[in-house]
Design a protein around this motif. Structure first.
Motif, PDB file in Angstrom:
ATOM      1  N   LEU A  43       0.864  -1.183   0.000  1.00 40.58           N
ATOM      2  CA  LEU A  43       0.000   0.000   0.000  1.00 40.58           C
ATOM      3  C   LEU A  43       0.898   1.230   0.000  1.00 40.58           C
ATOM      4  N   TYR A  44       0.685   2.118  -0.972  1.00 42.73           N
ATOM      5  CA  TYR A  44       1.500   3.329  -1.010  1.00 42.73           C
ATOM      6  C   TYR A  44       0.753   4.477  -1.662  1.00 42.73           C
ATOM      7  N   VAL A  45       1.312   5.677  -1.453  1.00 40.76           N
ATOM      8  CA  VAL A  45       0.791   6.920  -2.017  1.00 40.76           C
ATOM      9  C   VAL A  45       1.872   7.488  -2.924  1.00 40.76           C
ATOM     10  N   SER A  46       1.441   7.985  -4.083  1.00 41.82           N
ATOM     11  CA  SER A  46       2.396   8.552  -5.033  1.00 41.82           C
ATOM     12  C   SER A  46       1.869   9.876  -5.569  1.00 41.82           C
ATOM     13  N   LEU A  47       2.709  10.915  -5.488  1.00 43.98           N
ATOM     14  CA  LEU A  47       2.372  12.177  -6.138  1.00 43.98           C
ATOM     15  C   LEU A  47       2.584  11.973  -7.624  1.00 43.98           C
ATOM     16  N   GLY A  48       1.605  12.358  -8.421  1.00 46.81           N
ATOM     17  CA  GLY A  48       1.653  12.012  -9.822  1.00 46.81           C
ATOM     18  C   GLY A  48       1.676  13.181 -10.773  1.00 46.81           C
ATOM     19  N   PRO A  49       1.080  12.982 -11.928  1.00 49.75           N
ATOM     20  CA  PRO A  49       1.118  13.980 -12.998  1.00 49.75           C
ATOM     21  C   PRO A  49       0.521  15.323 -12.581  1.00 49.75           C
ATOM     22  N   GLU A  50       0.980  16.352 -13.288  1.00 48.21           N
ATOM     23  CA  GLU A  50       0.541  17.715 -12.996  1.00 48.21           C
ATOM     24  C   GLU A  50       0.359  18.455 -14.318  1.00 48.21           C
ATOM     25  N   ASP A  51      -0.754  19.148 -14.454  1.00 46.58           N
ATOM     26  CA  ASP A  51      -0.996  20.040 -15.589  1.00 46.58           C
ATOM     27  C   ASP A  51      -1.101  21.444 -15.036  1.00 46.58           C
ATOM     28  N   VAL A  69      -2.850  12.645  -6.983  1.00 42.44           N
ATOM     29  CA  VAL A  69      -2.248  11.871  -5.909  1.00 42.44           C
ATOM     30  C   VAL A  69      -2.878  10.485  -6.012  1.00 42.44           C
ATOM     31  N   SER A  70      -2.036   9.456  -6.136  1.00 43.85           N
ATOM     32  CA  SER A  70      -2.541   8.095  -6.327  1.00 43.85           C
ATOM     33  C   SER A  70      -2.340   7.262  -5.073  1.00 43.85           C
ATOM     34  N   VAL A  71      -3.324   6.415  -4.819  1.00 40.11           N
ATOM     35  CA  VAL A  71      -3.247   5.414  -3.762  1.00 40.11           C
ATOM     36  C   VAL A  71      -3.259   4.063  -4.467  1.00 40.11           C
TER      37      VAL A  71
END
Length: 136
Positions: A43-51, A69-71
């Motif tokens: 289980l993790y959290v990832s900061l993702g794409p940005e526009d 932000v993805s879980v």
């Protein structure tokens, strides 16, 4: 327009998520600014794409940052991932983050998409937020 606030915004978001004890009780230190490599946590959290788009006006430079932000969880159901996603939403919506450059005007929830990752037991929830920043 200025993209100059982007690193400060990402740093503040990461710090807000990492400093929360409730989120830490759910994911530990598994909060990343890129999907992890090697042994991936269950289980993790990832900061993702940005526009980013211009939001300057006659008072100064500004930008609108739409980011994800993805879980990600390998649990059988969505409940654990949804608990984490709900906590992230609670932390970020209307957050009063201090940036090392610029000013956060507002932080808003846009949408969420929960799904199974194709051909696996992995669950993923992508939360979309919008940050309005000024760079004066």
């Amino acid at each position: 327009m200025s993209y100059g606030v982007s690193p400060a915004l990402q740093t503040a978001l990461y710090q807000a998520l990492s400093a929360d004890t409730i989120l830490a009780s759910l994911v530990g230190t598994a909060i990343f600014d890129a999907p992890p490599t090697g042994t991936v946590p269950a289980l993790y959290v990832s900061l993702g794409p940005e526009d980013v788009t211009d939001a300057s006006d006659k008072t100064g430079h500004g930008a609108r940052h739409d980011f994800t932000v993805s879980v990600v969880a390998d649990a059988a159901g969505f409940l654990t991932a949804k608990d984490v996603a709900a906590r992230i939403s609670d932390l970020l919506v209307d957050a009063d983050l201090t940036l090392t450059r610029g000013t956060l005007v507002g932080l808003y929830f846009l949408s969420a998409k929960a799904r199974r990752v194709q051909n696996s037991d992995v669950r993923r929830i992508d939360l979309r937020f919008r940050a309005r920043v000024e760079d004066n």
